[in-house]
Every structure is written in structure tokens, then in C-alpha cells.
Design an enzyme around this catalytic site. Structure first.
Site, short mmCIF file in Angstrom:
data_model
loop_
_atom_site.label_atom_id
_atom_site.label_comp_id
_atom_site.label_asym_id
_atom_site.label_seq_id
_atom_site.Cartn_x
_atom_site.Cartn_y
_atom_site.Cartn_z
N CYS A 75 0.73 9.33 188.00
CA CYS A 75 -0.21 10.09 187.19
C CYS A 75 -1.44 9.24 186.89
O CYS A 75 -1.32 8.12 186.39
CB CYS A 75 0.46 10.51 185.88
N CYS A 81 -2.75 8.62 178.36
CA CYS A 81 -2.06 9.80 177.83
C CYS A 81 -0.80 9.37 177.07
O CYS A 81 -0.10 8.45 177.48
CB CYS A 81 -1.69 10.74 178.97
N CYS A 162 -0.43 17.72 185.12
CA CYS A 162 0.61 16.96 184.43
C CYS A 162 1.87 17.04 185.28
O CYS A 162 2.40 18.13 185.52
CB CYS A 162 0.88 17.50 183.04
N TYR A 315 23.46 23.77 162.87
CA TYR A 315 22.12 23.72 163.50
C TYR A 315 22.14 24.50 164.81
O TYR A 315 21.72 24.01 165.86
CB TYR A 315 21.68 22.28 163.77
N GLU A 336 22.38 28.23 160.81
CA GLU A 336 21.03 27.71 161.07
C GLU A 336 20.15 28.14 159.90
O GLU A 336 20.25 29.27 159.42
CB GLU A 336 20.50 28.30 162.39
N ASP A 384 24.04 19.60 166.16
CA ASP A 384 22.90 19.27 167.01
C ASP A 384 21.66 19.25 166.12
O ASP A 384 20.82 20.15 166.16
CB ASP A 384 22.75 20.32 168.13
N CYS A 411 19.29 13.87 169.42
CA CYS A 411 18.05 13.54 170.13
C CYS A 411 17.44 12.24 169.63
O CYS A 411 16.32 11.89 170.02
CB CYS A 411 17.04 14.69 170.00
#
Length: 456
Positions: A75, A81, A162, A315, A336, A384, A411
Site C-alpha cells: 500500500c 495511514c 485500500c 452481549y 444485549e 463477547d 477483541c
């Protein structure tokens, strides 16, 4: 206060490690310097930019001895970026580095040096994987620019391509960039809070090929909308849905609360495995569909369902994991805090003919005790959470009601490690951690951890 180095020093250093956000780490007499673009094993010449009490920052000036794993980023805007951090590191080495980062927090934060951290599950083709792009607009020197924000700024790095987003997103970004001035559409200026077009959002369903375009505007009144719709339909025929989202607030939050259909359907439909999902303009949906299936299959494997279990999905979002679990569980209860997501989850269950799911809006730490008070009992709990990890009250709820097994999808390895320590202290044992590479060429890595209660 004296430091091992001073601002504006130009020095030679050895790079020892990477930070969680992909910066190289060098130590000068024990004083850490963080250097964007440097890789472990390299000898580099750097310019010291800033010194703080415990660490400093430096700019990479020359790589004197490159690491064997260094590659040329494909890239052309990679150095500026902020979308990717690791394109200069071979993909195989990225996976090794990500596993190392998970191992580090398991040792340092979770205090679990003996817990197995498996090799990262990566992609066969780690490019063009993002099914959602959020592309800002601006005008610079009387010229429309589009692209992505420079790291830690709101300055757009102008580009037409991208390599981690879809070709359709590239085509739409390029099309609008070169046509909106001709149509008399002003780009939004966040400094003055003037202008019309704020963002272009492109979503693509990998399995069906359907493409949704969302034009985020400052005003509901959009005089040029018919011309824009005709242009998009003519030039990018894959588009099946065009929506306008209105965000009149002076904020850097991308989307507002009102969404208007300009063309086609209100949703696109995608599949993960053999499960279908409706995706609206504002739905949360994992951005890497190939690895989402890997991630959810890992969660399903750790749950070890036989068809007799009742499962909680905390979640639960729009029900993605819930519907995966439901095909092998007796019942799945999803909770949720976002009511719209719960509506989407119920609709997705209906779309797939799944009848053994129950969804409720609210905070998990409030809804789960209510379910227990109603006489329900649960064998497995799947969480999660967002990057900040589980709510402290939810962890207390887990420890109070003691489901036999917890599957933690994360995450953020740092908050995962913090929460594992709390659950371990409460009587659970972490059996295994499986990292999954959801975001190739970035410094992020997701994990699935399996915990079991010590005494059953």
C-alpha cells in the site's frame, strides 16, 4: 530530571519488541523508546521526539540492519495511514507476533503462565477482507479528498485504493470523490460544522454479493440525492441498497439516529456457514466474514454442546453467536443492552426458522439474575464484550450463579487477561486460549478462551 536520552538526540538502537499497537520498542540504558515502523531484531537510527518519566518516543530515520521478516508494504499510503500497522512485517511473522502478545498478557496480567496459548488461526488470503468501510470526506485546496485518518488524528490521508477493503468500496470511494464537486455537493468540515456529505459507508455481504451504500449527510434535505443514486446505480451495478443517514450533530460519531431509504432494500443478507443474517445500515456485524466463521466455530467447539444444554449469550448483538449455538443447544438465551440489536436478533432467528432462542434487551448483569429468579438454569455462558471487557457486575454475576463452563470471546487480550484473573480467583480454571486473526496487517488480535468451574 535527566533521561538516558534527550529530545532531538539522533542515536542508534536495537529493536527488541513490539507494543500492542505495533510500534517497535528499543531500550537505552533500560529506558524504553517507542518507534513506529521499527521491527524486532533490527538495528535502526532514530530521532528522539519526546521524553516522559518512564518512556519516550522516537522517529525511525534509517533501518541499518533490517529484520529478515521485513517486507515492502504493497500500500502506497501505509507509512501515513492509520488503518494498518504491520504491513511491513511478513504475514507469517505477524501471526507469531500476535501469539506472543497474547502470551505476554496471560503471563503478566492474568498470571497464568501455564495456560496454553495456541498458534494464531490466520487467513489464507489476508487482503480485501473488510466487508464494511467507513470513508470520510473533506475538501483540501478546492479538491475533494477521501481516504482514512492518519494515526491519532482527524487528518485524512487521501487515497483511491485500500487493499484491506472490498473492490466495490474502492470503486465507490473513487466515484464519489471525483463526481460530487460536479454535482455541487459540499463536503462536511468538522471544524466549521458546515457542508453536506460527511461519510460514505459501504457494506458487502460476502456470500450473496449484495452491496449497501450509506451516505451520511449533515441535513435531511439532500437536493442532489436523485443524481447521486443514479450515478451509483449506473457505475457500480452490484449495489442493491442505497441509504441516507442523517447526522446533524457537531460530533465525530459517524452515524446519526435517522436513516432513510433512497433505493432498493433496507437490508442486505449475508450468511455465516448456513446461517443467514439481515444487515441494516446501523447493524453491528463482524467485518471479516471469513474469520468470523473461524471465531464462532471455535466458540462452538469450546462450548461442547450435545443438544441438552441451556446457554446464555451475553452481549449477543444481532444474534450471530446465539444462532450458531442454537443449532447444537437445547435453548439459547441472548441478552444485549441495545434494543435495536435485540429486534434484529429476533428477526434473524425467524429468518432462519430457529425457535429455541430467547432474546431480551437490558444489561446482562440485571437480566441474568432475573432469569435465574424465574427458575431457569444454565450450563454454558458465552460472552463477547466490547474492547473494555466484561462489566464488573457481570463478572460478579457469573461468580454468583456459577455456570459450569464459560466461553469468552475477546477483541482485546489485555482486558481478557484481566477478566480471566477475576474468574480464576472466583473458582474457574482457564483451560486454553485460541487467538484468531480477524484484522490482518493491524496490531489487533481476537481470542476465544475456555473456562470451567473448578468444582462441579
Amino acid at each position: 530530571m535527566s533521561f538516558a536520552v534527550n529530545k532531538n538526540d539522533r542515536i542508534e538502537v536495537q529493536i527488541e519488541d513490539l507494543t500492542h499497537d505495533g510500534a517497535g520498542v528499543a531500550k537505552v540504558d533500560g529506558y524504553p523508546l517507542f518507534i513506529q515502523g521499527a521491527l524486532p531484531g533490527e538495528t535502526a537510527e532514530v530521532l528522539v521526539l519526546k521524553t516522559l518519566k518512564k518512556y519516550g518516543f522516537a522517529k525511525l530515520m534509517n533501518v541499518l540492519q533490517p529484520a529478515p521478516e521485513r517486507v515492502t508494504p504493497p500500500c502506497h499510503v501505509f507509512p501515513t495511514c492509520g488503518g494498518c500497522q504491520l504491513q511491513h512485517l511478513s504475514y507469517e511473522a505477524q501471526l507469531i507476533q500476535k501469539r506472543k502478545s497474547v502470551r505476554d498478557v496471560m503471563d503478566r496480567i492474568a498470571k497464568l503462565p501455564d495456560v496454553p496459548v495456541l498458534e494464531v488461526k490466520g487467513m489464507d488470503d489476508p487482503w480485501r477482507y473488510r466487508n464494511k468501510s467507513q470513508i470520510p470526506f473533506d475538501t483540501e485546496n478546492d479538491r475533494v479528498i477521501t481516504g482514512f485518518y492518519k494515526s491519532r488524528t482527524h487528518h485524512i490521508v487521501d487515497t483511491d485504493v485500500c487493499l484491506i477493503q472490498t473492490v466495490e468500496a474502492d470503486n465507490l470511494m473513487r466515484l464519489l470523490k471525483h463526481k460530487i464537486q460536479q454535482l455541487g455537493i459540499e463536503t462536511y468540515d468538522e471544524k466549521t460544522h458546515r457542508g453536506m456529505l460527511r461519510h460514505l459507508i459501504v457494506r458487502k455481504a460476502r456470500q450473496t454479493g449484495q452491496v449497501m451504500v450509506v451516505l451520511v449527510t449533515r441535513h435531511k434535505k439532500f437536493p442532489q440525492k436523485d443524481a447521486v443514486v443514479d450515478l451509483i446505480r449506473q457505475e457500480v451495478p452490484e449495489v442493491t441498497s442505497i441509504m441516507q443517514n442523517v447526522n446533524s450533530a457537531n460530533t465525530n460519531v459517524i452515524m446519526g439516529n435517522e436513516t432513510i431509504n433512497l433505493y432498493g432494500e433496507n437490508v442486505i443478507i449475508d450468511r455465516i456457514g448456513d446461517t443467514s443474517f439481515e444487515i441494516s445500515a446501523r447493524s453491528f456485524y463482524q467485518v471479516n466474514p471469513v474469520q468470523t466463521e473461524v471465531l464462532y466455530q471455535q466458540a462452538l467447539d469450546y462450548a461442547g454442546l450435545t443438544g441438552n444444554e441451556t446457554v446464555i449469550d451475553a452481549y449477543c448483538g444481532i444474534g450471530t453467536i446465539s444462532l450458531f449455538l442454537a443449532k447444537q443447544a437445547k435453548e439459547v438465551y441472548g441478552v444485549e443492552i441495545v434494543p435495536q440489536a435485540i429486534q434484529d436478533a429476533k428477526r434473524n432467528a425467524e429468518l432462519n426458522g430457529i425457535t429455541n432462542t430467547h432474546f431480551e434487551a437490558g444489561a446482562a448483569e440485571e437480566i441474568i439474575p432475573k432469569w435465574y429468579a424465574d427458575g431457569k438454569r444454565f450450563d454454558v455462558l458465552v460472552v463477547d464484550p466490547p474492547r473494555k471487557g466484561c462489566d464488573e457486575k457481570l463478572l460478579e454475576t457469573i461468580l454468583e450463579y456459577k455456570p459450569r463452563k464459560v466461553v469468552y470471546v475477546s477483541c482485546n487480550p489485555g482486558t481478557l487477561a484481566r477478566d480471566l484473573r477475576i474468574l480464576e480467583d472466583g473458582g474457574y480454571r482457564t483451560k486454553e486460549v485460541q487467538p484468531v486473526d480477524m484484522f490482518p496487517h493491524s496490531s489487533h488480535v481476537e481470542c476465544v478462551a475456555l473456562l470451567q468451574r473448578e468444582t462441579i
